[in-house]
Design an enzyme around this catalytic site. Structure first.
Site, PDB file in Angstrom:
ATOM      1  N   ARG A 100       0.830  -1.213   0.000  1.00  0.00           N
ATOM      2  CA  ARG A 100       0.000   0.000   0.000  1.00  0.00           C
ATOM      3  C   ARG A 100       0.860   1.257   0.000  1.00  0.00           C
ATOM      4  O   ARG A 100       1.957   1.261   0.574  1.00  0.00           O
ATOM      5  CB  ARG A 100      -0.957  -0.003   1.191  1.00  0.00           C
ATOM      6  CG  ARG A 100      -0.306  -0.185   2.549  1.00  0.00           C
ATOM      7  CD  ARG A 100      -1.316  -0.868   3.488  1.00  0.00           C
ATOM      8  NE  ARG A 100      -0.920  -0.906   4.883  1.00  0.00           N
ATOM      9  CZ  ARG A 100      -0.066  -1.806   5.392  1.00  0.00           C
ATOM     10  NH1 ARG A 100       0.531  -2.680   4.623  1.00  0.00           N
ATOM     11  NH2 ARG A 100       0.187  -1.793   6.690  1.00  0.00           N
ATOM     12  N   CYS A 109      -6.419  21.500   4.232  1.00  0.00           N
ATOM     13  CA  CYS A 109      -7.493  20.838   4.983  1.00  0.00           C
ATOM     14  C   CYS A 109      -8.582  21.876   5.230  1.00  0.00           C
ATOM     15  O   CYS A 109      -8.290  23.066   5.285  1.00  0.00           O
ATOM     16  CB  CYS A 109      -7.006  20.361   6.341  1.00  0.00           C
ATOM     17  SG  CYS A 109      -5.635  19.206   6.250  1.00  0.00           S
ATOM     18  N   CYS A 116      -1.895  18.162  14.702  1.00  0.00           N
ATOM     19  CA  CYS A 116      -1.659  17.449  13.440  1.00  0.00           C
ATOM     20  C   CYS A 116      -0.233  16.912  13.331  1.00  0.00           C
ATOM     21  O   CYS A 116       0.726  17.643  13.545  1.00  0.00           O
ATOM     22  CB  CYS A 116      -1.929  18.375  12.268  1.00  0.00           C
ATOM     23  SG  CYS A 116      -1.540  17.610  10.688  1.00  0.00           S
ATOM     24  N   ARG A 118       1.201  16.104  10.643  1.00  0.00           N
ATOM     25  CA  ARG A 118       1.874  16.638   9.454  1.00  0.00           C
ATOM     26  C   ARG A 118       1.819  18.171   9.463  1.00  0.00           C
ATOM     27  O   ARG A 118       1.810  18.804   8.424  1.00  0.00           O
ATOM     28  CB  ARG A 118       1.211  16.115   8.169  1.00  0.00           C
ATOM     29  CG  ARG A 118       1.423  14.651   7.942  1.00  0.00           C
ATOM     30  CD  ARG A 118       1.423  14.294   6.455  1.00  0.00           C
ATOM     31  NE  ARG A 118       1.586  12.863   6.302  1.00  0.00           N
ATOM     32  CZ  ARG A 118       0.575  12.000   6.179  1.00  0.00           C
ATOM     33  NH1 ARG A 118      -0.668  12.434   6.148  1.00  0.00           N
ATOM     34  NH2 ARG A 118       0.816  10.715   6.067  1.00  0.00           N
TER      35      ARG A 118
HETATM   36  C1  LIG Z   1      -0.401   4.558   8.245  1.00  0.00           C
HETATM   37  C2  LIG Z   1       0.185   4.266   6.956  1.00  0.00           C
HETATM   38  C3  LIG Z   1      -0.391   3.305   6.115  1.00  0.00           C
HETATM   39  C4  LIG Z   1      -1.632   2.543   6.489  1.00  0.00           C
HETATM   40  O1  LIG Z   1      -1.356   1.567   7.450  1.00  0.00           O
HETATM   41  P1  LIG Z   1      -2.499   0.544   7.886  1.00  0.00           P
HETATM   42  O2  LIG Z   1      -1.875  -0.236   8.993  1.00  0.00           O
HETATM   43  O3  LIG Z   1      -2.788  -0.301   6.679  1.00  0.00           O
HETATM   44  O4  LIG Z   1      -3.689   1.325   8.275  1.00  0.00           O
HETATM   45  C5  LIG Z   1       0.220   3.061   4.915  1.00  0.00           C
HETATM   46  N1  LIG Z   1       1.343   3.711   4.535  1.00  0.00           N
HETATM   47  C6  LIG Z   1       1.929   4.618   5.333  1.00  0.00           C
HETATM   48  C7  LIG Z   1       3.166   5.297   4.862  1.00  0.00           C
HETATM   49  C8  LIG Z   1       1.370   4.943   6.563  1.00  0.00           C
HETATM   50  O5  LIG Z   1       1.941   5.874   7.347  1.00  0.00           O
HETATM   51  S1  SF4 Z   2      -4.907  15.914  11.338  1.00  0.00           S
HETATM   52 FE1  SF4 Z   2      -3.707  17.290   9.996  1.00  0.00          FE
HETATM   53  S2  SF4 Z   2      -4.005  16.472   7.932  1.00  0.00           S
HETATM   54 FE2  SF4 Z   2      -5.653  15.635   9.207  1.00  0.00          FE
HETATM   55  S3  SF4 Z   2      -7.382  17.089   8.989  1.00  0.00           S
HETATM   56 FE3  SF4 Z   2      -6.226  17.685  10.828  1.00  0.00          FE
HETATM   57  S4  SF4 Z   2      -4.824  19.241  10.074  1.00  0.00           S
HETATM   58 FE4  SF4 Z   2      -5.507  18.116   8.252  1.00  0.00          FE
END
Ligand SMILES: *Cc1c(COP(=O)(O)O)cnc(C)c1O
Ligand code: SF4
Length: 353
Positions: A100, A109, A116, A118
């Site tokens: 994935r 956002c 957050c 990020r």
């Molecule tokens: C969190 C994340 C996912 C999703 O992880 P799951 O365990 O499948 O929910 C996939 N890639 C990255 C880079 C992530 O940080």
């Molecule tokens: S956690 Fe960060 S990326 Fe997610 S909705 Fe809030 S501000 Fe946006």
């Protein structure tokens, strides 16, 4: 539902607007201006309606209104707390796990959460992928057949217009090795009008399935419009999961977590992950300890429906991946399949197997 931006109240983006609405104290404006200069502010009209200004510990307010404590940045806090950068083969893609990838088409956002993970990357000034960059990101996915799932995140991908969302999903749909597109979003609760009929059509899977993961941390985030937006998605056949962050003063008690996860399940959302707070800059006032998180999860087990139990997760700083932090109920007592297992009441039992 009608979508007439001109007739809708505007998102509040300046601390002065927040003060005008009585949401922050005028005397704290200079400090809050400094916070806002560093970390973007946006509070949607839906969130304004959900805040009770008379409650000094309002759990919705704490998540969205800037706080002078964000200026306290600790040594252990990181600009890239979950280590996305080393796993970015092309702009907009994070490929950390084999099957994935994250695809981040936008960095904006509808709201900016104060915790957050990020927060150094998101904001209204951050650029979205342009057409060439999106082509390159999609070419990367198409060229890597081990990728089975694309996770749209950002920013919040549901800030895209239904037309652009539909285009991206259609292009993913055309990649034969993909089985799933997962969309991580806060929009259904923070800006429910965006989940209109066109958006639902855009999201609906064709060959590949679409799953929507709602980021929500407190039952008070579920207003009537939000619940109706969630129902539009689920009624269209889109399965929903819940993702939450454990935060001091927001949801770090058994009653709040129980009611939050029950509210999700009652709205047909399966709680998926409860994240331990990431080491994002200026968020130490939100952080709990791992011991607190494990104790909270343990007290839900047994007393609260199994459908209301997310997995308690740590995203290991440095990009080492997500792992469950949940307490183990099993201890080895011998070499040969002898165990001691703890039941939900805390009593121990021998088990062979
Ligand atoms: C969190 C994340 C996912 C999703 O992880 P799951 O365990 O499948 O929910 C996939 N890639 C990255 C880079 C992530 O940080
Ligand atoms: S956690 Fe960060 S990326 Fe997610 S909705 Fe809030 S501000 Fe946006």
């Amino acid at each position: 539902m009608p979508r007439d931006p001109a007739s809708r109240p505007k998102t509040l983006r300046h601390v002065r607007d927040l003060a005008d609405h009585g949401l922050v104290d005028g005397s704290s404006l200079p400090a809050l201006e400094r916070v806002a200069a560093q970390f973007a502010v946006a509070v949607t009209p839906t969130i304004v309606d959900l805040i009770d200004p008379s409650d000094p510990s309002d759990p919705v307010a704490r998540q969205f209104l800037p706080d002078a404590r964000e200026l306290a940045i600790r040594d252990e806090e990181l600009a890239d707390p979950i280590g996305d950068d080393p796993f970015t083969p092309v702009k907009g893609i994070v490929h950390r796990y084999k099957d994935r990838v994250l695809l981040k088409p936008v960095h904006a956002c509808p709201v900016y959460c104060r915790f957050c993970f990020r927060r150094e990357m998101v904001g209204p000034g951050s650029d979205a992928l342009n057409a060439d960059e999106l082509d390159a990101a999609i070419a990367y996915i198409a060229g890597n057949p081990q990728i089975w799932e694309v996770i749209l995140t950002g920013g919040d991908p549901m800030i895209l217009s239904p037309r652009r969302m539909g285009e991206i999903i259609a292009r993913l749909n055309a990649i034969p090795h993909l089985g799933l597109v997962r969309i991580h979003t806060r929009v259904p609760v923070v800006d429910p009008a965006r989940v209109d009929a066109e958006m639902v059509v855009a999201l609906k899977g064709r060959r590949i399935a679409t799953w929507v993961v709602l980021h929500s941390n407190h039952w008070r985030e579920f207003g009537e419009e939000g619940k109706a937006a969630i129902a539009r998605l689920v009624d269209a056949g889109i399965p929903m999961l819940g993702q939450s962050v454990l935060m001091r003063g927001v949801n770090d008690d058994v009653e709040t977590l129980t009611r939050t996860f029950r509210t999700m399940v009652a709205n047909r959302i399966k709680p998926y992950h409860l994240n331990h707070g990431d080491l994002a800059k200026g968020t130490s006032h939100f952080r709990t300890t791992v011991a607190q998180g494990r104790a909270l999860m343990k007290s839900l087990r047994g007393d609260v429906s199994g459908l209301c139990q997310p997995t308690y997760i740590l995203d290991i700083p440095g990009g080492h991946g997500k792992v469950p932090l949940t307490e183990s109920y099993l201890t080895p007592t011998g070499d040969d399949g002898e165990w001691r297992v703890e039941d939900p009441r805390g009593t121990h039992h021998p088990y062979r197997g």
